[in-house]
Design a protein around this motif. Sequence first.
Motif: not given
Length: 292
Positions: A216-232
């Motif tokens: 929850v702190f390193f994988m799912i929140t990885d800034p390089r691999t998350v989609v753009n936009g808070r709602h998405k």
Amino acid sequence: MSESTHPVITERNVLSRAWEQLRRVDPRYLIAFLITLVLLAAQFRYHMFGGYERLVLALATCMATEALLSWFDRGTIVNLQSAYISGISLTLLIKPQGAALWPFALGGFLAISSKYILRYRGSHLWNPTNFATTALLLAAPDRVSVLSHQFGNDVATNLVIWSFGLVIAARVGVLHITLTYLAGFLILGVLRATALGLPVLPEIAPITGPMYQLFVFFMITDPRTVVNGRHKQIIVALLIAVMETLIRYAADRGAPLPTAFTAAPAFLALATVGPVAKWIDLRRALGAERGA
């Protein structure tokens, strides 16, 4: 102004100054601090390493691969913070059969090289540690397992890690992803336990464990691999929680799933949902650029 208000104002000023100082720190150093905190808690409280040679090999492989590939790809050596985080995560997560060391070397190479090979429009699609861990579990389920037990019942240890983790997630700007996944995990866990007639607490208790702390702190929140936009980002976090629940439900119903899915359902959920969501997001961005 009454004298009783002075302590309250002073406390607020202290907290405000502390938050401002925190905002000036490079987020990469905060993340590195948090992964180091998890590492220290895992080793000195619960002796989870299984040997310091694993840590040295994982870190050396990750950092050397990052340095070489970045120099070859960009002509310069990039900041090695990401490689440091991957090395420590792999040390904590991978539990090979016997005293084997090769999974840490291979895992480190897979984690970092995936950033340079499995890319679309200049972005890598998988979180490096997630890709390496799931690849090893799928390829060698009889030789490699993953950390799954909890940090005991030590409330203090979990409280410290989660407190720092939530504060740093807020500073980095990904707290909404962590909280969305947590809410989805807890709600869906209760629903699944109820549907199967299982006790609720054992089904949701793993969220306090080290595997999920890394998740929850390193994988799912990885800034390089998350989609753009808070709602998405919120939608994708929910989809990952739903996929994990479906994997767990299928395993509980006796579905013939590969060992990797039952060993680390959260990791496989992210490995399947995350890259697809990132690819779609990048495709839509490309379409928007062409339309403009």
